[in-house]
Design a protein around this motif. Structure first.
Motif: not given
Length: 351
Positions: A299-320
């Motif tokens: 959620k923090q990444l989705l707020r802070a990085q509006a241009a980040a893809s869902m794949e990037e957010v998932a990986e940065a959050s620790g999801f497989l």
């Protein structure tokens, strides 16, 4: 039967008994409850090995055996590697999130194998089956062995294993892979030794694996050692502070292979005590707790990085994977990550 001496009868008995016991073990694994996906695939591996080695025993002692028996044995040989990959993948994914279609693929291969056997029966195409088909099956078996070993090493490295009670351990899976490799090697080098060595290797691997499994089996405790003992508040507070530091300061949640055992080791406490700490103080188990932490990070990444893809957010959050990310996020927030991000953007813009 070729040879009528005592040694020949003993050889037939040992090899044949291995085939029979392998088939019996496959039936037991299929009917044993609870039946996990990996358990069913293991039953398929053992059954295919039993059919393959059964064909070897019959052909060795009765060379004039029906060609249909040889065709069934070679077809089963093709599926040894296929089922081995299915077994390792099912062990890696006990909830069948990414392996739901594996049985369908195997069934498709079975239909193809049957259709090929009907179109080109061994009886009418001896050279085809004894030459290119046999060689292709050996290569396919070896390739599947390599793929299964690679999957196992990747799962071990990332901690992607089924930790539920009664599940197959890393040692069990490694033993199956090594055992199948030994049998493949025995058949691949049969020209330098004897054709019956392949069947004997199956019997040896089967008996040795069963003996080791029984020897290593330890009784499970009837209750967790900390279940009836409340953690002192001062100890609980200190452990929670350390846990919070690992998650916020070191961002340990970003480790996609993080398990209860790994986290407990970092906190220098037994896994059962950490499990009790989470249940008593967070009213949740380890996996939901970790999912909650990762969703908050996302959620923090989705707020802070509006241009980040869902794949990037998932990986940065620790999801497989993104599928796991979407499933966990929707379960916690009641909406998808994309919809949540859009709602946040509308709130920030005041519309």
């Amino acid at each position: 039967m070729d040879g009528t001496g005592p040694a020949s009868y003993l050889l037939f008995f040992f090899a044949g008994l291995g085939v029979f016991n392998g088939a019996a073990l496959a039936v037991y694994l299929l009917w044993r409850r609870p039946a996990r996906p990996a358990q069913r695939w293991l039953a398929a591996v053992v059954l295919m090995l039993s059919l393959r080695t059964g064909k070897s025993v019959l052909f060795y002692f009765w060379p004039d055996i029906s060609k249909l028996v040889l065709q069934v044995g070679l077809t089963a040989c093709f599926f040894i590697g296929v089922c081995l990959i299915g077994f390792v993948r099912a062990w890696m994914d006990p909830e069948r999130r990414q392996t739901r279609n594996d049985p369908v693929i195997a069934l498709g291969l079975l239909v193809f194998a049957i259709a090929f056997g009907v179109a080109f029966p061994y009886t009418d195409h001896v050279r085809l089956w004894a030459g290119p088909v046999w060689a292709s099956i050996q290569v396919c078996w070896l390739a599947c062995l390599g793929a299964a070993a690679g999957l196992f090493l990747r799962a071990s490295r990332h901690g992607c294993i089924d930790e539920a009670p009664g599940a197959l351990t890393r040692t069990h899976v490694a033993s199956v892979i090594v055992g199948v490799a030994v049998i493949w090697l025995a058949y691949a080098t049969a020209g330098l030794t004897s054709y019956i060595v392949g069947a004997l290797s199956f019997s040896l691997v089967l008996y040795l694996s069963t003996s080791l499994a029984l020897a290593w089996r330890t009784p499970r405790p009837t209750a967790e050692p900390y279940r009836d003992r409340k953690i002192a508040q001062t100890d609980a507070d200190a452990a929670l502070r350390a846990l919070q530091a690992l998650m916020t300061d070191e961002r340990l949640y970003k480790d996609a292979g993080l398990t209860l055992a790994k986290l407990a080791k970092r906190l220098n406490m037994p896994p059962a005590r950490l499990s009790q700490l989470l249940n008593d103080n967070h009213k949740t188990a380890f996996k939901p707790y970790l999912a909650q932490i990762r969703v908050e990070a996302a959620k923090q990444l989705l707020r802070a990085q509006a241009a980040a893809s869902m794949e990037e957010v998932a990986e940065a959050s620790g999801f497989l994977s993104t599928s796991t990310f979407h499933r966990s996020f929707s379960k916690v927030e009641g909406t998808t990550p994309a919809a949540w991000r859009q709602a946040q953007l509308r709130l920030e813009s005041g519309s």
